[in-house]
Design a protein around this motif. Structure first.
Motif, PDB file in Angstrom:
ATOM      1  N   GLU A 145       0.828  -1.212   0.000  1.00 28.69           N
ATOM      2  CA  GLU A 145       0.000   0.000   0.000  1.00 28.69           C
ATOM      3  C   GLU A 145       0.862   1.260   0.000  1.00 28.69           C
ATOM      4  O   GLU A 145       0.528   2.255  -0.651  1.00 28.69           O
ATOM      5  N   GLU A 146       1.973   1.210   0.713  1.00 26.58           N
ATOM      6  CA  GLU A 146       2.900   2.350   0.739  1.00 26.58           C
ATOM      7  C   GLU A 146       3.495   2.589  -0.650  1.00 26.58           C
ATOM      8  O   GLU A 146       3.581   3.731  -1.122  1.00 26.58           O
ATOM      9  N   TYR A 147       3.881   1.508  -1.317  1.00 22.38           N
ATOM     10  CA  TYR A 147       4.463   1.634  -2.655  1.00 22.38           C
ATOM     11  C   TYR A 147       3.418   2.067  -3.680  1.00 22.38           C
ATOM     12  O   TYR A 147       3.723   2.785  -4.633  1.00 22.38           O
ATOM     13  N   ILE A 214      14.784 -14.348  -6.512  1.00 22.02           N
ATOM     14  CA  ILE A 214      13.694 -13.536  -5.976  1.00 22.02           C
ATOM     15  C   ILE A 214      13.240 -12.466  -6.958  1.00 22.02           C
ATOM     16  O   ILE A 214      12.051 -12.227  -7.141  1.00 22.02           O
ATOM     17  N   GLY A 215      14.181 -11.803  -7.604  1.00 20.87           N
ATOM     18  CA  GLY A 215      13.808 -10.750  -8.550  1.00 20.87           C
ATOM     19  C   GLY A 215      13.187  -9.539  -7.871  1.00 20.87           C
ATOM     20  O   GLY A 215      13.446  -9.258  -6.703  1.00 20.87           O
ATOM     21  N   GLU A 216      12.334  -8.827  -8.596  1.00 22.90           N
ATOM     22  CA  GLU A 216      11.690  -7.631  -8.065  1.00 22.90           C
ATOM     23  C   GLU A 216      10.206  -7.632  -8.402  1.00 22.90           C
ATOM     24  O   GLU A 216       9.767  -8.287  -9.350  1.00 22.90           O
ATOM     25  N   ILE A 217       9.452  -6.871  -7.623  1.00 19.41           N
ATOM     26  CA  ILE A 217       8.026  -6.678  -7.868  1.00 19.41           C
ATOM     27  C   ILE A 217       7.840  -5.300  -8.477  1.00 19.41           C
ATOM     28  O   ILE A 217       8.426  -4.322  -8.012  1.00 19.41           O
ATOM     29  N   GLU A 218       7.038  -5.204  -9.515  1.00 18.21           N
ATOM     30  CA  GLU A 218       6.778  -3.939 -10.184  1.00 18.21           C
ATOM     31  C   GLU A 218       5.404  -3.412  -9.763  1.00 18.21           C
ATOM     32  O   GLU A 218       4.387  -4.070  -9.976  1.00 18.21           O
ATOM     33  N   VAL A 219       5.387  -2.235  -9.135  1.00 13.67           N
ATOM     34  CA  VAL A 219       4.144  -1.602  -8.707  1.00 13.67           C
ATOM     35  C   VAL A 219       3.878  -0.422  -9.638  1.00 13.67           C
ATOM     36  O   VAL A 219       4.705   0.485  -9.743  1.00 13.67           O
ATOM     37  N   VAL A 220       2.741  -0.421 -10.320  1.00 10.07           N
ATOM     38  CA  VAL A 220       2.443   0.589 -11.346  1.00 10.07           C
ATOM     39  C   VAL A 220       1.115   1.277 -11.055  1.00 10.07           C
ATOM     40  O   VAL A 220       0.141   0.634 -10.667  1.00 10.07           O
ATOM     41  N   ALA A 221       1.085   2.590 -11.250  1.00  7.99           N
ATOM     42  CA  ALA A 221      -0.147   3.373 -11.142  1.00  7.99           C
ATOM     43  C   ALA A 221      -0.273   4.252 -12.381  1.00  7.99           C
ATOM     44  O   ALA A 221       0.726   4.806 -12.852  1.00  7.99           O
TER      45      ALA A 221
END
Length: 230
Positions: A145-147, A214-221
């Motif tokens: 939620e912060e991201y 693990i890689g990364e998570i992409e957060v998009v808005a």
């Protein structure tokens, strides 16, 4: 006839004035905010299944394995709120090769592990205690939620910057925002692929074995914004 013309003019005058008021100079643009973050949690969905000739026997064997696995999970330190049974089934199946029926008992469990450094030990322990299928491994962040909030702010900044670029060549400026539409789609993390690495060196080598990437998570808005032109 003159009266009719006067009346018609009086009726249409307010409509013309209303249209003039609605014609506000404006510009509509879109913006996107994107943040890549490192996961700090993993959700593992696994199962225990057994087959046999008798339903009672198969269910008993499967239940014993499940009890053993759940005991290990508790002793491993996983909180009761972080694991749950997601599916239980007992089915009668026909084996066309052997021309006879058998029974299949299965149970699925989902675990949320909040310390990724314990992943390898957890998975090894689950296998040692009897699980025989892993259906999904998904990496997540506890600060989603912060991201998301940060991504939305970046999207608005990009939209404003884009609008300023367009009007700068016209010697105009953008004013207040008239409308803001959130066009963000449902959140889906990037797929994470499991990776097995062979042991390096001779037995006793202190180098740990890595079994995941693990890689990364992409957060998009994404947003659509309309600004007043000044």
């Amino acid at each position: 006839m003159k009266k009719v013309v006067v009346i018609a003019f009086v009726m249409f005058a307010p409509l013309l004035q209303a249209q003039e008021k609605l014609q506000v100079p404006q510009i509509s643009v879109s913006g996107e905010g994107k943040i890549n973050v490192k996961p700090d949690q993993v959700v593992v969905n696994f199962g225990i299944e057994n087959t046999g000739k008798e339903a009672t026997e198969v269910k008993k064997i499967n239940d014993e394995t499940v009890a053993k696995v759940l005991k290990f999970i508790k002793e491993f330190g996983i909180q009761s709120s972080d694991f749950k049974t997601t599916d239980v089934s007992l089915n009668r199946n026909y084996d066309y090769e052997k021309k006879k029926y058998n029974y299949r008992a299965s149970q699925s469990v989902t675990i949320t592990l909040k310390d990724l450094s314990k992943y390898d030990n957890l998975m090894m322990g689950l296998v040692d205690n009897g699980i025989n299928s892993i259906s999904n491994v998904e990496f997540k962040t506890s600060k989603l939620e912060e991201y998301k909030s940060d991504a939305r702010k970046l999207a608005m900044k990009e939209a404003k910057h884009k609008a300023e670029d367009y009007v700068s060549v016209l010697n105009q400026k953008i004013g207040k925002a008239l409308t803001i539409n959130d066009n963000t789609q449902a959140y889906f993390p990037q797929p994470m692929y499991k990776m097995a690495m062979a042991d390096a060196g001779l037995p006793g080598n202190a180098t740990p074995k890595e079994t995941i990437a693990i890689g990364e998570i992409e957060v998009v808005a994404t947003v659509a914004v309309s600004f007043i032109l000044e």
